[in-house]
Design an enzyme around this catalytic site. Sequence first.
Site, PDB file in Angstrom:
ATOM      1  N   THR A  34       5.306  -2.705   2.836  1.00  0.00           N
ATOM      2  CA  THR A  34       4.980  -2.462   4.122  1.00  0.00           C
ATOM      3  C   THR A  34       5.900  -2.959   5.020  1.00  0.00           C
ATOM      4  O   THR A  34       5.711  -3.047   6.491  1.00  0.00           O
ATOM      5  CB  THR A  34       3.561  -3.661   4.573  1.00  0.00           C
ATOM      6  N   LYS A  78       8.310  -5.752   5.026  1.00  0.00           N
ATOM      7  CA  LYS A  78       8.666  -7.248   5.235  1.00  0.00           C
ATOM      8  C   LYS A  78      10.091  -7.349   5.050  1.00  0.00           C
ATOM      9  O   LYS A  78      10.566  -8.124   6.047  1.00  0.00           O
ATOM     10  CB  LYS A  78       7.761  -8.134   4.400  1.00  0.00           C
ATOM     11  N   SER A 122     -15.604 -13.900  -0.839  1.00  0.00           N
ATOM     12  CA  SER A 122     -16.137 -13.195   0.048  1.00  0.00           C
ATOM     13  C   SER A 122     -17.041 -12.010  -0.625  1.00  0.00           C
ATOM     14  O   SER A 122     -17.467 -10.807   0.159  1.00  0.00           O
ATOM     15  CB  SER A 122     -14.940 -12.197   0.969  1.00  0.00           C
ATOM     16  N   LYS A 168     -10.099  -4.520   5.010  1.00  0.00           N
ATOM     17  CA  LYS A 168     -11.199  -4.174   4.652  1.00  0.00           C
ATOM     18  C   LYS A 168     -11.698  -3.139   5.439  1.00  0.00           C
ATOM     19  O   LYS A 168     -12.518  -2.054   4.666  1.00  0.00           O
ATOM     20  CB  LYS A 168     -12.243  -5.344   4.674  1.00  0.00           C
TER      21      LYS A 168
END
Length: 991
Positions: free
Chosen positions: A549, A551, A897, A940
């Site tokens: 991504t 970084k 979760s 999500k």
Amino acid sequence: AAGQACEFLSLRGAADAPLASIAENMLLLRHAARPLLRHAAHHRSRWSSAASAIHAGRGAAPRSTFRGVWSTAKKDDDGDDESEAPSVATAVGVGFETGDGVVIGGGGGDSDDDGDAPASVGVGDGAPRPDRVLALALARRPLFPGMVHSLGLGREAADALQAERDAGRPYVALFLRKKTADDDAAAELFSPADLDEALEDVHGVGAFAQVHNIADAPEGGAQALLLVHRRVDAATVVDAGPPPRLGVSHWPREAWVDEDENGEGRANPRPPTRSGKARKRRAVKDEASRGDLVRALSNEIVAAIRELVQLNPLYREHMQYFTQRVDIADPFKLADFAASLATAPGEDLQAALEERDVVARLRRSLELVSRERELSKLQQEISQQVETKLSSQQRTFLLNEQLKTIKKELGVETDDKEALVKKYRTRVDALEGTTTADDEETAEQKWAGGVIPAIARAAIEEELTKLAALEKNSAEFNVTRNYLDWLTAMPWGAVSGEVFDVAKAKAALDDVHYGMDDVKERILELVAVGSLVGGVRGKILCLVGPPGTGKTSIGSSIASALGREFYRFSVGGLGDVAEIKGHRRTYVGAMPGKPIQCLKATKRFNPVVLIDEVDKLGRGGTAGDPASALLELLDPSQNSSFLDHYLDVPVDLSRCLFVCTANDASLIPGPLIDRMEVVRLAGYDLEDKLAIAREHLVPRALEEAGLADDAGVKFTDDALAALIKGHAREAGVRTLQKLVEKISRKLALRVVRSGDETAAATAPEAERGREGSVVSAETLADFVGKPRFSKDRLYDDELPVPPGVVMGLAWTSMGGAALYVEATKLSAPPASDDETKPAAPPRLSTTGQLGGVMEESTRVALNHVRAREAAAGASGLDGAELHVHVPDGATPKDGPSAGVTVATALLSLARGDPVRQDLAMTGELSLTGRVLPVGGIKEKVIAAKRAGVAHVLLPDDNRSDYEELPEYLKKDIEAHFAATFEDVVALAFSS
């Protein structure tokens, strides 16, 4: 014989005065014997009768016979009676060779030797000429006649040679091997097993030598002292031995006669015949030029030897021996002596040994000695350079010592040791209270106000004082020097000029990276604060997100936006504290840690430091805990005086901007992450990846493939979308980048084949007929094959969701993912006649590599559903055997979760009703039915959007997280929020 004795005694008694005196007397005897040789040559016929008598008696001639012959010969010469002179020759054993090969004299009385054994007398051409002799094979170089040599022998060869010497045959033939060996290889006997092949392994011309002495060597072999007489040719093997003997052919006497009256010079002269007189007259001119050539070569060799002796004193002893034993007017002996001085390879020396022609031999010897002269010149140049350097160092040392003495006498400077003693006495007196140390300035007072911190400057000065008192070759000198290298190489006080322009900083960040709005906004905040307060103090950011991504690459963009230097180092797998805090100076190869190396490399005290993979630090061991070592470095209140073990002086790192990266923040130790400002990076969705591929990946890949200037090569948006959906669904863009580069390479190959018929013939059958440089959705399979992901969901319209199956949303280090939770009943509860007896609890088993947290969530969900069903008067799960499974069992799963999803699946199984097929949910469930908040909402939602779900159910406490999402993420998705499990049931089982 006198010369041999002189030579032998000189070698044995060089340090012994009596033996040296004997050697001088023997040398005088040798000179006294020379007239006998001359008279023997002039009166050979008169000696024949005496020689015959001696030969018949196998012994020495009586003194009266010898004296009578001598008197007659001498009176014929000069009329004087020198009858006592032959006694000198008889005393020293001088032998003479008659024309018939008979040796006269030297025996000294009766002899017990065998008649076939020659007497051990004579030197050079006067030595015996046996036709069979013991032979040795030389390893490195041949030996030349007229020289005394020391030869290393093997044990077997030494024993055989000693036996020959004891038997009165101290002679040996020496032949060089054709394949030379090392310098220290000893001479050996010929192999008795295969002597014919042994003769083929050596050169045919060798040397005939006399053994004077054999001494054992400490390493097991022996050393022999040899006097070489003449050259011999190896004929054949006459005795296989052991030891083996060779038949040899002795070379005739080599002598050069230069007659002055007609300028004629020739080697080995013979009486001219009548037929040869005419040829002699025609060749006078050629022979004269040949004599001049011999003299010229001889003079050149003598000049070269004289220069060689001046260049290398080691040759002086050889030259003294040559002038005593060898006639310089004899070109044959001169050539042999010159060749013996050379250190050339054995093949070159053997060529000089085998040469019969005097001119050719002189030429070879001149070449060898000239080469040795050039080598000595080079050696002398090297020696002079070394001596010049040493002399310069000695001169500098003496001048420095004189300077110290002068300063000490003038009181300008004290001795190093005295200064140290005074310094330590002052400290001790101050501690005892006898004197005050107020007059002595501290380091902070003495060096305050400088660019270098006072403590660091004091350390530098102290080390410089220590370095001046150390010897250069001591170990402490190198340690001090390396320490001073690091202290003086630090960029004390040097900082980069920072840029506080928000617009330029935003442009620099957007130029390389797409998205990442949270990180960019945080950097712009730093720039804005710096523009207001006039500077940016060090901050510690931690970028947490999936791989690929951006970084790590954002670190250099941050440095460009702030106008600072950039330095990156990775701590993934790091298990040694010394990599952070440095080594102690007492260790060999000690050096500072990475933070100090960063300052030296960037030459600034305010760089942007990227610490990569902090979540993969080693967990400590014998080398310490690196995570704990980072606490001081990344604490804003402590890094202003960071203490490295090597430098051992405080270093201010508070001006540095530290940026850390991690994939999973839960793996970072709590005390460490508490010191960081965490910025979470979500994965990229379809729109983000399309923009990144269009603006960054595709242009870069085409440029690297050489297709940037080809207007016909392009990627369509449909092709990129199909590539992302079917092959690159991960949160980052690394896989997408690899696929784009792969397609670019295939396009380059297709372009080359289209323009070259020869290259087109190399195309496989499947590729022939495929043309075009445009990548579309239809042609994508030609480049990357069939899609890896054919379906977005496990259950769709063709396969309805059965009861007990619910889609859940999870967050992983790779980004968001849609996971199904499946529950099934393996056996029904047994029927009971007693209705008052409570039903047995269900037996639950789980699979799918669930972690401890998910195991607890599953049990909580089961008990909540049982309580809810019991309150409603239903008991569909009691007493049954239940199995809960989460597909993709190869991937470990854990996290708080999944409670809502598992409870909904168990309730669906108990009721026998399926859940809505277009719904995905996430959230944790308490035992009383409360829906608890979770993290990773953006990831999500992206996973739900990727799976094509129209409705998502989120905890009510996560409403604000959802509202912060970009509008394009919320498009085509309807979010529902639940505070209790009743809200979940109402939505999940609605039509």
